[in-house]
Design an enzyme around this catalytic site. Structure first.
Site, PDB file in Angstrom:
ATOM      1  N   SER A  40       0.842  -1.207   0.000  1.00 53.68           N
ATOM      2  CA  SER A  40       0.000   0.000   0.000  1.00 53.68           C
ATOM      3  C   SER A  40       0.872   1.250   0.000  1.00 53.68           C
ATOM      4  CB  SER A  40      -0.913   0.013   1.236  1.00 53.68           C
ATOM      5  OG  SER A  40      -0.154   0.278   2.408  1.00 53.68           O
ATOM      6  N   SER A  42       0.912   3.749   2.233  1.00 57.67           N
ATOM      7  CA  SER A  42       0.900   4.452   3.520  1.00 57.67           C
ATOM      8  C   SER A  42       2.251   5.014   3.927  1.00 57.67           C
ATOM      9  CB  SER A  42       0.393   3.530   4.624  1.00 57.67           C
ATOM     10  OG  SER A  42       1.309   2.492   4.887  1.00 57.67           O
ATOM     11  N   LYS A 119       5.420   0.791   9.403  1.00 63.13           N
ATOM     12  CA  LYS A 119       5.197   2.205   9.690  1.00 63.13           C
ATOM     13  C   LYS A 119       6.474   2.781  10.311  1.00 63.13           C
ATOM     14  CE  LYS A 119       0.726   1.670   8.813  1.00 63.13           C
ATOM     15  NZ  LYS A 119       0.078   2.217   7.601  1.00 63.13           N
ATOM     16  N   SER A 226      -2.952   6.644   5.816  1.00 62.88           N
ATOM     17  CA  SER A 226      -2.303   5.623   6.629  1.00 62.88           C
ATOM     18  C   SER A 226      -3.191   5.223   7.801  1.00 62.88           C
ATOM     19  CB  SER A 226      -0.958   6.146   7.156  1.00 62.88           C
ATOM     20  OG  SER A 226      -0.365   5.234   8.053  1.00 62.88           O
TER      21      SER A 226
END
Length: 278
Positions: A40, A42, A119, A226
């Site tokens: 993705s 994010s 992250k 996100s």
């Protein structure tokens, strides 16, 4: 008869070789490095959809989360790390544990779903974390943010999941230029990285989150796209992540493909091969 025996022995040796290779690969993946595809957007622009990297498992030591999960939905295979190493779960400790640093890009297990997420670590145990008007505040003070132009990408389906990006310049048709605001964020330990924004969002203003002991707070660099610790896990977010859920640190991109498959060589991003993750 001798030829039959030789054929049988050759077959057995081949099976042994395959089994040994799989065992070695499994041990290598469990102890040292785990491959990870970026699914993705994010973490744009630090990580793009289709980036392939190896996660450094040595960096933080080992817990039940260090055991690999194997999910092949097409074949009905769904083996979770807890199915293999769940007996290590529950004490929030690690073997040969190392402390992560603020600013590390980390792969971790979601506290509820068990899925792997990637992250940036911004909140350490005991920190007070808050978002104010889109600016990250740590322990009552805003982090330094500097405007750095824009991030531009073509509006088109990205990666195997065919995800379309979100843009600051409104609705953009396929083939148009999707623009996001770009800034350089400097954390208190002087770690610098780029962040992207598309406009005011619900998570741009939050209450104060006090990170519990033995837990961490994560945010994606693509701030308006996100799912992270700014939303509690009970509300379909991520919330605080336990120490034992850390899998490893992302250090370097090994390969990158902008297409639906890594076999589409014309979509390879040669400028991202072996690029350090910052």
């Amino acid at each position: 008869m001798a030829e039959t025996e030789k054929s049988g022995n050759a077959f057995v040796e081949t099976i042994k070789t395959i089994v040994y290779a799989l065992l070695i690969a499994g041990v290598f993946r469990t102890i040292f490095f785990q491959p990870f595809w970026i699914p993705s957007g994010s973490m744009k622009e630090t990580l793009l959809i289709g980036d392939f990297l190896f996660v450094n498992k040595v960096a933080y030591g080992y817990s039940y989360a260090s055991c690999p999960s194997l999910r092949l939905q097409r074949f009905g295979i769904d083996v979770d790390a807890k199915d293999i190493c769940g007996f290590f779960d529950g004490d929030n400790t690690r073997l040969f544990g190392g402390e992560p640093e603020r600013g590390d890009v980390v792969v971790f297990r979601h506290p509820v779903s068990g899925r792997d997420y990637i992250k940036r670590l911004v909140g350490l145990p005991g920190d007070r974390v808050q978002m104010k008007a889109g600016v990250l505040n740590l322990n009552g003070r805003p982090v330094e943010v500097e405007d750095a132009g824009t991030f531009e990408e073509v509006m088109e389906p990205q990666g195997p999941q065919r995800i379309r990006p979100r843009c600051a310049n409104g609705a953009v048709g396929d083939g148009g230029m999707c623009i996001k605001e770009r800034q350089i964020e400097t954390l208190p330990n002087d770690v610098q990285h780029t962040i992207l924004n598309i406009g005011p969002q619900r998570v741009d203003d939050t209450g104060v989150y006090t990170v519990p002991e033995g837990h961490y707070f994560f945010i994606g660099d693509n701030r308006d796209n996100s799912l992270d610790s700014r939303v509690p896990a009970a509300a379909n977010g991520v919330g605080f992540v336990p120490y034992e859920n850390l899998i490893g640190r992302a250090d370097r991109i090994m390969f990158s493909s902008a297409g639906r498959s890594m076999l589409f060589f014309w979509t390879w991003r040669g400028d991202r091969f072996f690029k350090a993750v910052q």
